[in-house]
Design a protein around this motif. Sequence first.
Motif, PDB file in Angstrom:
ATOM      1  N   LEU A 165     -59.766 -81.572 -14.251  1.00  0.00           N
ATOM      2  CA  LEU A 165     -60.521 -80.573 -15.004  1.00  0.00           C
ATOM      3  C   LEU A 165     -61.472 -79.816 -14.081  1.00  0.00           C
ATOM      4  CD1 LEU A 165     -60.809 -79.519 -17.863  1.00  0.00           C
ATOM      5  CD2 LEU A 165     -62.616 -81.194 -18.255  1.00  0.00           C
ATOM      6  N   VAL A 166     -62.132 -80.526 -13.199  1.00  0.00           N
ATOM      7  CA  VAL A 166     -63.059 -79.897 -12.247  1.00  0.00           C
ATOM      8  C   VAL A 166     -62.306 -78.952 -11.312  1.00  0.00           C
ATOM      9  CG1 VAL A 166     -64.579 -80.327 -10.267  1.00  0.00           C
ATOM     10  CG2 VAL A 166     -64.787 -81.722 -12.334  1.00  0.00           C
ATOM     11  N   ILE A 167     -61.192 -79.435 -10.743  1.00  0.00           N
ATOM     12  CA  ILE A 167     -60.390 -78.607  -9.833  1.00  0.00           C
ATOM     13  C   ILE A 167     -59.862 -77.378 -10.559  1.00  0.00           C
ATOM     14  CG2 ILE A 167     -58.264 -78.520  -8.469  1.00  0.00           C
ATOM     15  CD1 ILE A 167     -58.735 -81.544  -7.904  1.00  0.00           C
ATOM     16  N   GLY A 168     -59.367 -77.576 -11.778  1.00  0.00           N
ATOM     17  CA  GLY A 168     -58.834 -76.464 -12.554  1.00  0.00           C
ATOM     18  C   GLY A 168     -59.884 -75.411 -12.855  1.00  0.00           C
ATOM     19  N   ILE A 169     -61.064 -75.848 -13.258  1.00  0.00           N
ATOM     20  CA  ILE A 169     -62.147 -74.913 -13.586  1.00  0.00           C
ATOM     21  C   ILE A 169     -62.558 -74.108 -12.359  1.00  0.00           C
ATOM     22  CG2 ILE A 169     -64.616 -74.806 -14.166  1.00  0.00           C
ATOM     23  CD1 ILE A 169     -64.079 -77.017 -16.217  1.00  0.00           C
ATOM     24  N   ILE A 170     -62.651 -74.764 -11.206  1.00  0.00           N
ATOM     25  CA  ILE A 170     -63.018 -74.059  -9.973  1.00  0.00           C
ATOM     26  C   ILE A 170     -61.985 -72.983  -9.648  1.00  0.00           C
ATOM     27  CG2 ILE A 170     -63.248 -74.310  -7.469  1.00  0.00           C
ATOM     28  CD1 ILE A 170     -64.540 -77.036  -7.997  1.00  0.00           C
ATOM     29  N   LEU A 171     -60.712 -73.334  -9.729  1.00  0.00           N
ATOM     30  CA  LEU A 171     -59.643 -72.369  -9.437  1.00  0.00           C
ATOM     31  C   LEU A 171     -59.664 -71.209 -10.432  1.00  0.00           C
ATOM     32  CD1 LEU A 171     -56.577 -74.632  -8.546  1.00  0.00           C
ATOM     33  CD2 LEU A 171     -57.780 -73.063  -7.022  1.00  0.00           C
ATOM     34  N   ILE A 172     -59.809 -71.540 -11.708  1.00  0.00           N
ATOM     35  CA  ILE A 172     -59.767 -70.511 -12.758  1.00  0.00           C
ATOM     36  C   ILE A 172     -60.920 -69.528 -12.602  1.00  0.00           C
ATOM     37  CG2 ILE A 172     -59.992 -70.111 -15.240  1.00  0.00           C
ATOM     38  CD1 ILE A 172     -58.571 -72.961 -15.513  1.00  0.00           C
ATOM     39  N   ASP A 173     -62.138 -70.053 -12.428  1.00  0.00           N
ATOM     40  CA  ASP A 173     -63.298 -69.161 -12.331  1.00  0.00           C
ATOM     41  C   ASP A 173     -63.287 -68.340 -11.049  1.00  0.00           C
ATOM     42  OD1 ASP A 173     -64.201 -71.173 -14.439  1.00  0.00           O
ATOM     43  OD2 ASP A 173     -65.845 -69.737 -14.447  1.00  0.00           O
ATOM     44  N   PHE A 174     -62.897 -68.967  -9.959  1.00  0.00           N
ATOM     45  CA  PHE A 174     -62.760 -68.233  -8.696  1.00  0.00           C
ATOM     46  C   PHE A 174     -61.780 -67.078  -8.867  1.00  0.00           C
ATOM     47  CE2 PHE A 174     -60.714 -67.352  -4.677  1.00  0.00           C
ATOM     48  CZ  PHE A 174     -61.760 -67.333  -3.766  1.00  0.00           C
ATOM     49  N   ALA A 175     -60.646 -67.372  -9.506  1.00  0.00           N
ATOM     50  CA  ALA A 175     -59.592 -66.374  -9.676  1.00  0.00           C
ATOM     51  C   ALA A 175     -60.007 -65.249 -10.621  1.00  0.00           C
ATOM     52  CB  ALA A 175     -58.327 -67.053 -10.201  1.00  0.00           C
ATOM     53  N   ILE A 176     -60.575 -65.599 -11.762  1.00  0.00           N
ATOM     54  CA  ILE A 176     -60.892 -64.595 -12.777  1.00  0.00           C
ATOM     55  C   ILE A 176     -61.946 -63.616 -12.280  1.00  0.00           C
ATOM     56  CG2 ILE A 176     -61.942 -64.244 -15.052  1.00  0.00           C
ATOM     57  CD1 ILE A 176     -58.989 -65.248 -15.051  1.00  0.00           C
ATOM     58  N   PHE A 177     -62.973 -64.109 -11.622  1.00  0.00           N
ATOM     59  CA  PHE A 177     -64.020 -63.195 -11.168  1.00  0.00           C
ATOM     60  C   PHE A 177     -63.600 -62.418  -9.922  1.00  0.00           C
ATOM     61  CE2 PHE A 177     -66.493 -65.952 -13.955  1.00  0.00           C
ATOM     62  CZ  PHE A 177     -67.159 -64.988 -14.699  1.00  0.00           C
ATOM     63  N   SER A 178     -62.712 -62.967  -9.120  1.00  0.00           N
ATOM     64  CA  SER A 178     -62.142 -62.197  -8.016  1.00  0.00           C
ATOM     65  C   SER A 178     -61.308 -61.041  -8.564  1.00  0.00           C
ATOM     66  CB  SER A 178     -61.261 -63.098  -7.141  1.00  0.00           C
ATOM     67  OG  SER A 178     -62.022 -64.088  -6.499  1.00  0.00           O
ATOM     68  N   ALA A 179     -60.509 -61.327  -9.583  1.00  0.00           N
ATOM     69  CA  ALA A 179     -59.691 -60.284 -10.201  1.00  0.00           C
ATOM     70  C   ALA A 179     -60.564 -59.208 -10.839  1.00  0.00           C
ATOM     71  CB  ALA A 179     -58.775 -60.912 -11.256  1.00  0.00           C
ATOM     72  N   GLN A 180     -61.674 -59.623 -11.435  1.00  0.00           N
ATOM     73  CA  GLN A 180     -62.554 -58.658 -12.084  1.00  0.00           C
ATOM     74  C   GLN A 180     -63.130 -57.659 -11.085  1.00  0.00           C
ATOM     75  OE1 GLN A 180     -63.243 -57.390 -14.723  1.00  0.00           O
ATOM     76  NE2 GLN A 180     -65.399 -56.864 -14.961  1.00  0.00           N
TER      77      GLN A 180
END
Length: 249
Positions: A165-180
Motif C-alpha cells: 500500500l505504501v509503495i503503491g501510494i508513492i508511485l500513484i502520487d508521484f505519477a499523478i502530480f507529474s502528469a498534472q
Amino acid sequence: MMGLTIGILLSRTLSGFVGEQFGWRSVFLMSAVLAALFGILLRVFLPSNKPHTNLRYWLLIKSTLALFIKHKSLQHFTLSGAFWFASFNVLWATLAIYVSDEPFNYNAQQAGLFGVIALAGVIGAKSSGKWVSKLGSKALIMIALTLAAIGFAITGLFNGSLASLVIGIILIDFAIFSAQVANQVRVFSIEPTAQSRINGIYMLGYYIGGAVGSMVGVKAFALYQWPGVVAVSIIFILLSGIFNSFAKK
C-alpha cells in the motif's frame, strides 16, 4: 504545484487528527475558518492584475465554453486529466475505509498519516518540469500513467499488505502530480492571451473528474471491496491514456 500538492496531501493528515480528537464536524468548522482566513489574506496581499478582456461575467463564461469547443487539444488535455484525477480520487476516497478494517484496523488519525507518505507527489511535481522539455508532455504523461497503473496493481496484487500500500501510494502520487504539471504546460500553450479562461475550463473538467472518481470509488468499494477500487482506478487510467494518445504534443 508544490504548494497545491502539499496542501492536498497534508490536509488529509491534519483532518484525520482533528476528526479523531474532536469529531468529524470539527473538520468542517476548521475548514470554514481557514477558508475565511485565507480569503481575507488573498484579498489583502494578492497583486492586482489587469485582464486581457473586459467582457461581462456571462459573456466571459460563454467565451470560455467557446474556447473549449474551438480547441480540440484542450478537449483531449481536459479529458485526459479528468480521468487520471478520477483514478486518484478513487484511491483517496476509499483509503480510510479500507484501512479502518481488517487487517489494518487504523483509526482516522492513523489513516491520515498516509498523506505524509504521499508527499512523494511533491517530488513528482517539482522534478517533472525539467523532464517536460526533454521528453515532451505527451510522452511524460504516458510514462506517469504507466507508473500510476503499476502502483494500483501493486496494491491489488498484495491486498492487505501495508508495504504494498505504501509503495503503491508513492508511485500513484508521484505519477499523478507529474502528469498534472506536464499537462498544464501544454494547456497554457494553447492560447497565451486566454490562459486564465483556458486553465479555468481545464480545472473545471479536472475536478469534475475527481468528484466522479470519488463517487464511483466508494460504490466500487461497497460492492467489490479493494479489488473493485483497483479495477476501477486502472480503467480510469486507461481512459486517460487513450485521450492523451489523441494529443499532438
